[in-house]
Design a protein around this motif. Sequence first.
Motif, PDB file in Angstrom:
ATOM      1  N   GLU A  22       0.834  -1.199   0.000  1.00 30.03           N
ATOM      2  CA  GLU A  22       0.000   0.000   0.000  1.00 30.03           C
ATOM      3  C   GLU A  22       0.872   1.253   0.000  1.00 30.03           C
ATOM      4  N   ALA A  23       1.919   1.245   0.781  1.00 30.33           N
ATOM      5  CA  ALA A  23       2.826   2.394   0.820  1.00 30.33           C
ATOM      6  C   ALA A  23       3.459   2.623  -0.548  1.00 30.33           C
ATOM      7  N   LYS A  24       3.807   1.539  -1.234  1.00 32.97           N
ATOM      8  CA  LYS A  24       4.401   1.658  -2.578  1.00 32.97           C
ATOM      9  C   LYS A  24       3.387   2.246  -3.553  1.00 32.97           C
ATOM     10  N   GLU A  25       2.138   1.765  -3.509  1.00 27.92           N
ATOM     11  CA  GLU A  25       1.095   2.289  -4.390  1.00 27.92           C
ATOM     12  C   GLU A  25       0.853   3.772  -4.120  1.00 27.92           C
ATOM     13  N   GLN A  26       0.787   4.135  -2.836  1.00 29.25           N
ATOM     14  CA  GLN A  26       0.570   5.536  -2.483  1.00 29.25           C
ATOM     15  C   GLN A  26       1.729   6.399  -2.957  1.00 29.25           C
ATOM     16  N   HIS A  27       2.943   5.906  -2.818  1.00 32.28           N
ATOM     17  CA  HIS A  27       4.116   6.658  -3.276  1.00 32.28           C
ATOM     18  C   HIS A  27       4.060   6.882  -4.781  1.00 32.28           C
ATOM     19  N   MET A  28       3.673   5.839  -5.529  1.00 35.67           N
ATOM     20  CA  MET A  28       3.567   5.971  -6.984  1.00 35.67           C
ATOM     21  C   MET A  28       2.499   6.991  -7.360  1.00 35.67           C
ATOM     22  N   LEU A  29       1.337   6.906  -6.715  1.00 32.49           N
ATOM     23  CA  LEU A  29       0.260   7.845  -6.996  1.00 32.49           C
ATOM     24  C   LEU A  29       0.696   9.274  -6.702  1.00 32.49           C
ATOM     25  N   ILE A  30       1.301   9.470  -5.550  1.00 28.73           N
ATOM     26  CA  ILE A  30       1.747  10.809  -5.159  1.00 28.73           C
ATOM     27  C   ILE A  30       2.779  11.342  -6.146  1.00 28.73           C
ATOM     28  N   THR A  31       3.735  10.516  -6.522  1.00 27.63           N
ATOM     29  CA  THR A  31       4.774  10.939  -7.465  1.00 27.63           C
ATOM     30  C   THR A  31       4.164  11.328  -8.809  1.00 27.63           C
ATOM     31  N   LEU A  32       3.260  10.495  -9.332  1.00 22.39           N
ATOM     32  CA  LEU A  32       2.628  10.788 -10.624  1.00 22.39           C
ATOM     33  C   LEU A  32       1.760  12.039 -10.558  1.00 22.39           C
ATOM     34  N   LEU A  33       0.977  12.177  -9.512  1.00 20.26           N
ATOM     35  CA  LEU A  33       0.085  13.332  -9.413  1.00 20.26           C
ATOM     36  C   LEU A  33       0.863  14.625  -9.208  1.00 20.26           C
ATOM     37  N   ARG A  34       1.929  14.579  -8.418  1.00 19.01           N
ATOM     38  CA  ARG A  34       2.763  15.779  -8.250  1.00 19.01           C
ATOM     39  C   ARG A  34       3.371  16.202  -9.585  1.00 19.01           C
ATOM     40  N   GLY A  35       3.830  15.237 -10.361  1.00 19.99           N
ATOM     41  CA  GLY A  35       4.396  15.557 -11.672  1.00 19.99           C
ATOM     42  C   GLY A  35       3.347  16.125 -12.616  1.00 19.99           C
ATOM     43  N   PHE A  36       2.144  15.549 -12.588  1.00 19.04           N
ATOM     44  CA  PHE A  36       1.067  16.052 -13.444  1.00 19.04           C
ATOM     45  C   PHE A  36       0.648  17.448 -13.006  1.00 19.04           C
ATOM     46  N   GLN A  37       0.591  17.678 -11.700  1.00 20.14           N
ATOM     47  CA  GLN A  37       0.251  19.008 -11.188  1.00 20.14           C
ATOM     48  C   GLN A  37       1.240  20.048 -11.714  1.00 20.14           C
ATOM     49  N   LYS A  38       2.512  19.736 -11.655  1.00 23.98           N
ATOM     50  CA  LYS A  38       3.539  20.660 -12.163  1.00 23.98           C
ATOM     51  C   LYS A  38       3.371  20.857 -13.669  1.00 23.98           C
ATOM     52  N   ARG A  39       3.107  19.778 -14.397  1.00 21.49           N
ATOM     53  CA  ARG A  39       2.946  19.856 -15.857  1.00 21.49           C
ATOM     54  C   ARG A  39       1.799  20.783 -16.245  1.00 21.49           C
ATOM     55  N   VAL A  40       0.629  20.630 -15.600  1.00 22.48           N
ATOM     56  CA  VAL A  40      -0.505  21.467 -15.987  1.00 22.48           C
ATOM     57  C   VAL A  40      -0.275  22.926 -15.596  1.00 22.48           C
ATOM     58  N   HIS A  41       0.422  23.152 -14.483  1.00 19.34           N
ATOM     59  CA  HIS A  41       0.692  24.539 -14.094  1.00 19.34           C
ATOM     60  C   HIS A  41       1.673  25.189 -15.072  1.00 19.34           C
ATOM     61  N   LEU A  42       2.708  24.482 -15.447  1.00 19.97           N
ATOM     62  CA  LEU A  42       3.661  25.041 -16.414  1.00 19.97           C
ATOM     63  C   LEU A  42       2.985  25.319 -17.748  1.00 19.97           C
ATOM     64  N   ASN A  43       2.069  24.451 -18.155  1.00 14.88           N
ATOM     65  CA  ASN A  43       1.325  24.694 -19.388  1.00 14.88           C
ATOM     66  C   ASN A  43       0.465  25.944 -19.259  1.00 14.88           C
ATOM     67  N   TYR A 111       0.555  23.949  -2.897  1.00 15.25           N
ATOM     68  CA  TYR A 111      -0.151  22.900  -2.154  1.00 15.25           C
ATOM     69  C   TYR A 111       0.253  21.520  -2.661  1.00 15.25           C
ATOM     70  N   ASP A 112       0.436  20.601  -1.747  1.00 16.74           N
ATOM     71  CA  ASP A 112       0.711  19.207  -2.090  1.00 16.74           C
ATOM     72  C   ASP A 112      -0.624  18.468  -2.136  1.00 16.74           C
ATOM     73  N   VAL A 113      -1.328  18.612  -3.249  1.00 23.29           N
ATOM     74  CA  VAL A 113      -2.659  18.030  -3.396  1.00 23.29           C
ATOM     75  C   VAL A 113      -2.589  16.506  -3.353  1.00 23.29           C
ATOM     76  N   ALA A 114      -1.558  15.924  -3.895  1.00 26.76           N
ATOM     77  CA  ALA A 114      -1.450  14.462  -3.917  1.00 26.76           C
ATOM     78  C   ALA A 114      -1.474  13.898  -2.500  1.00 26.76           C
ATOM     79  N   GLN A 115      -0.637  14.411  -1.633  1.00 24.63           N
ATOM     80  CA  GLN A 115      -0.597  13.917  -0.255  1.00 24.63           C
ATOM     81  C   GLN A 115      -1.878  14.282   0.485  1.00 24.63           C
TER      82      GLN A 115
END
Length: 135
Positions: A22-43, A111-115
């Motif tokens: 579960e911790a691994k899944e949560q880490h993956m989700l958080i990592t992906l969502l943080r990256g997507f959050q940065k991507r949409v903001h930069l766009n 904001y760290d929306v993923a976490q």
Amino acid sequence: QIIVRQAMSTEATAHEITPAGEAKEQHMLITLLRGFQKRVHLNAISKGFWDEANPNEAEKIALIHQELSELLEALRGEIKKDKHVPLHPEAAVECADIIIRILDFADFKGYDVAQAMIDKAAFNETRPHKHGKKF
């Protein structure tokens, strides 16, 4: 935390996983969502949505509300493909627009929306039916 596990699982079925899994899944989700959050903001920055020296935060929230209104209108009408992203129904694309606007705003605010999503979902699992309300 079965709801979080189901949502994060590749198969949306109830299953038990180890705390380490579960911790691994949560880490993956958080990592992906943080990256997507940065991507949409930069766009959004590159498209001029953040050109102001002191952005009007109420205006940014109003843009999120506008996307919610567009979703409501999509749901009120006939089901049809989105005109910009025809692989998906119009309502699904409006849902995506809402999330994109929220992530854009959240990144601007730092904001760290993923976490926050993981933590809030875990808290919600402890709440009573309909959080003790009528609706």
